[in-house]
Design a protein around this motif. Structure first.
Motif, short mmCIF file in Angstrom:
data_model
loop_
_atom_site.label_atom_id
_atom_site.label_comp_id
_atom_site.label_asym_id
_atom_site.label_seq_id
_atom_site.Cartn_x
_atom_site.Cartn_y
_atom_site.Cartn_z
N MET A 153 -58.48 -28.82 37.08
CA MET A 153 -57.24 -28.06 36.85
C MET A 153 -57.50 -26.59 37.18
N ILE A 154 -56.63 -26.00 37.97
CA ILE A 154 -56.82 -24.62 38.39
C ILE A 154 -56.37 -23.67 37.29
N ASN A 155 -56.99 -22.49 37.29
CA ASN A 155 -56.62 -21.45 36.34
C ASN A 155 -55.20 -20.98 36.63
N LYS A 156 -54.48 -20.61 35.59
CA LYS A 156 -53.06 -20.23 35.75
C LYS A 156 -52.89 -19.01 36.65
N ARG A 157 -53.91 -18.15 36.73
CA ARG A 157 -53.79 -16.96 37.58
C ARG A 157 -54.02 -17.25 39.06
N VAL A 158 -54.59 -18.42 39.33
CA VAL A 158 -54.91 -18.74 40.72
C VAL A 158 -53.67 -18.67 41.60
N MET A 159 -52.56 -19.25 41.13
CA MET A 159 -51.33 -19.23 41.91
C MET A 159 -50.85 -17.80 42.15
N LYS A 160 -51.01 -16.95 41.14
CA LYS A 160 -50.58 -15.55 41.29
C LYS A 160 -51.45 -14.83 42.32
N ILE A 161 -52.77 -15.11 42.28
CA ILE A 161 -53.68 -14.47 43.24
C ILE A 161 -53.36 -14.93 44.66
N VAL A 162 -53.15 -16.24 44.81
CA VAL A 162 -52.80 -16.78 46.14
C VAL A 162 -51.50 -16.17 46.63
N ASP A 163 -50.54 -16.03 45.72
CA ASP A 163 -49.25 -15.43 46.08
C ASP A 163 -49.44 -14.01 46.60
N VAL A 164 -50.28 -13.25 45.92
CA VAL A 164 -50.56 -11.87 46.35
C VAL A 164 -51.21 -11.86 47.74
N LEU A 165 -52.18 -12.74 47.95
CA LEU A 165 -52.90 -12.79 49.22
C LEU A 165 -51.99 -13.21 50.38
N LEU A 166 -51.07 -14.14 50.11
CA LEU A 166 -50.17 -14.62 51.16
C LEU A 166 -49.19 -13.54 51.61
#
Length: 512
Positions: A1-14
């Protein structure tokens, strides 16, 4: 299970066409540089599984590398996982905000306003409503000069609050559906939007535990399994964010003599191997307490059994005094309370919340019984120095309601007939066999009824119109009682029977 911040970090990078520094990301997400660096390991692993790479360039920063199509697909996934909650009611907003505060160390008013599509003034009102819940768990809300908010309190209180929020969130039913259906059709949407946890993540977690073959879990009924999974899931989420419980050495020493440690350890080891998230010994002992709170009477010590009977007797005595009814003679009630209290005393000792899925129905159907029960639980709160929740009270109220059903008093009724003894006896026979809510006290004639003492009478059934000066209900029927007469009597007396057997009216009803 991925950390909840992972999606936010990916969103920033994209959103970046070029490199971005870790410091810039940490500023945007309001977390430390170290936290971002730790999460990047998960980011890289997740991206690799989706045909993308995380490129790091010393002194420059990081970026996502891959084809445009793959990036667009990942962007769609991120957008799906970052959906805002659908329910914008005040209660749903309050739950969402509470979960956000528990999921992230800091929240900002304007971000909550954007997520929930309401004004900042509305968010402030929602926070004020949430503060009342925080006070129950002795959790303090901290406001910051930069319009940010956070909460502080004991970790066990934080987890208890999170459980309470999850139980009242719309996602709770979805969680139950996932537990019930091993083939639940996941679509990546959030189960609990405030926690930003998707259905595929929950499904994987639930499957990991339920497929473990754990003998303790296999011995539980469905509802305790759901609660155990929620409690374990909460611990897992909090541990991921480096929030750990603390237990005293004395308490841990006491737990070493209690059962279910190996069962608990089997579950935590399985989660550690599956997710690479280690459970410290203190966390295992913490979950052991919850396993204990669901045990049955056969697993209790002699002292615990004595304590359960002691509380049962105190509750029964309180109800007997309140309603002036001989509950102490009801052996079924005592044993039912004992069976309920054997696991409940562990919850009382350690402040473990319980959930009653029937509570709304209890409040709807047995409000007075609930109120009487609530007035009696001081014996529990004083004994265990705890707060007994309405969920726990509603469970106890059901036991009282069942005992009251066994003690319900029939309507004391007089039959008046102008057709002779044969007609009168026929009415008595039909009413007595078909309407158990009625007890025939006497048979009178058109003349004798006017000289009869009606003080303790609840109802009169007559074959002729009467002009009595009384408030007692009089039901006129045919001399030869028809089926529709029986149905009409049943319909008419329903409310009278209910009023007489209302717990608040028992003191009066007893003398009739």
């Amino acid at each position: 299970m991925i950390n909840k911040r992972v999606m936010k970090i990916v969103d920033v990078l994209l959103k970046q066409d070029s490199y971005i520094t870790i410091d810039d990301i940490s500023l945007q997400l309001k977390v430390s540089n170290k936290t971002i660096r730790n999460d990047l390991l998960l980011v890289a692993e997740w991206l690799n599984g989706n045909n993308l790479q995380l490129i790091k360039k010393t002194g420059v920063g990081i970026k996502i590398d891959g084809s445009k199509n793959d990036k667009l697909q990942i962007k769609a996934i991120v957008n799906e996982k970052n959906k805002s909650i659908v329910d914008y009611s005040p209660e749903a907003r309050k739950i969402f905000i509470g979960m956000q505060l528990l999921a992230f160390d800091n929240c900002r008013i304007y971000e909550l306003s954007n997520q929930l599509y309401v004004s900042r003034a509305t968010i402030h009102k929602d926070i004020l409503a949430l503060t009342n819940d925080l006070e129950i768990y002795k959790i303090v809300l901290r406001r910051k000069n930069n319009n940010g908010i956070s909460i502080e309190g004991k970790e066990r209180s934080m987890r208890n609050l999170l459980l309470e929020l999850m139980l009242h969130d719309n996602g709770y039913q979805k969680f139950i559906d996932i537990v019930r259906n091993p083939d639940y059709p996941c679509d990546g949407s959030f189960v609990f939007p405030g926690l930003e946890v998707s259905d595929d993540e929950v499904h994987d977690f639930v499957a990991c535990i339920l497929r473990s073959g754990n003998t303790y879990i296999n011995s539980l009924t469905f509802q305790p399994i759901v609660l155990l999974l929620l409690r374990t899931f909460i611990s897992f989420l909090r541990i991921q964010e480096n929030h750990f419980v603390t237990l005293s050495d004395t308490f841990i020493s006491e737990l070493k003599s209690e059962p279910f440690y190996n069962d608990t350890r089997q579950i935590t080891d399985r989660l550690t191997n599956h997710y690479r998230v280690p459970f410290p010994e203190m966390e295992i002992r913490y979950l052991q307490v919850y396993f204990l709170s669901l045990q049955n009477s056969s697993d209790l010590t002699i002292e615990d059994k004595k304590e359960a009977y002691l509380i049962s007797d105190k509750l029964i005595q309180s109800w007997s005094n309140e309603l002036q009814l001989p509950f102490e003679q009801d052996t079924f009630l005592r044993e039912a309370l004992f069976t309920h209290l054997t696991p409940a005393i562990t919850r009382f000792r350690h402040g473990i919340p319980n959930e009653n899925p029937l509570m709304s129905e209890v409040l709807s159907q047995y409000q007075h019984t609930f109120d009487i029960t609530k007035n009696s639980i001081s014996c529990i709160e004083e004994h265990f120095h705890c707060h007994v929740s309405d969920d726990e009270i509603s469970y106890l109220a059901l036991h009282l309601a069942t005992a009251l059903e066994r003690m319900k008093l029939p309507l004391r009724t007089i039959v008046v007939s102008h057709g002779g003894v044969g007609v009168s006896n026929l009415i008595v026979q039909k009413v007595s066999t078909q309407i158990p809510e009625i007890k025939i006290i006497a048979q009178e004639t058109f003349f004798s009824i006017y000289d009869t003492d009606l003080e303790n009478i609840d109802l009169i059934i007559s074959t002729i119109q009467l002009n009595l000066k009384t408030t007692i209900p009089i039901i006129q029927v045919n001399s030869i009682l028809h089926d529709y007469d029986i149905l009409r009597i049943k319909d008419i007396i329903l409310e009278y029977y209910k009023i007489k057997n209302d717990p608040l009216n028992y003191k009066t009803a007893l003398h009739k």
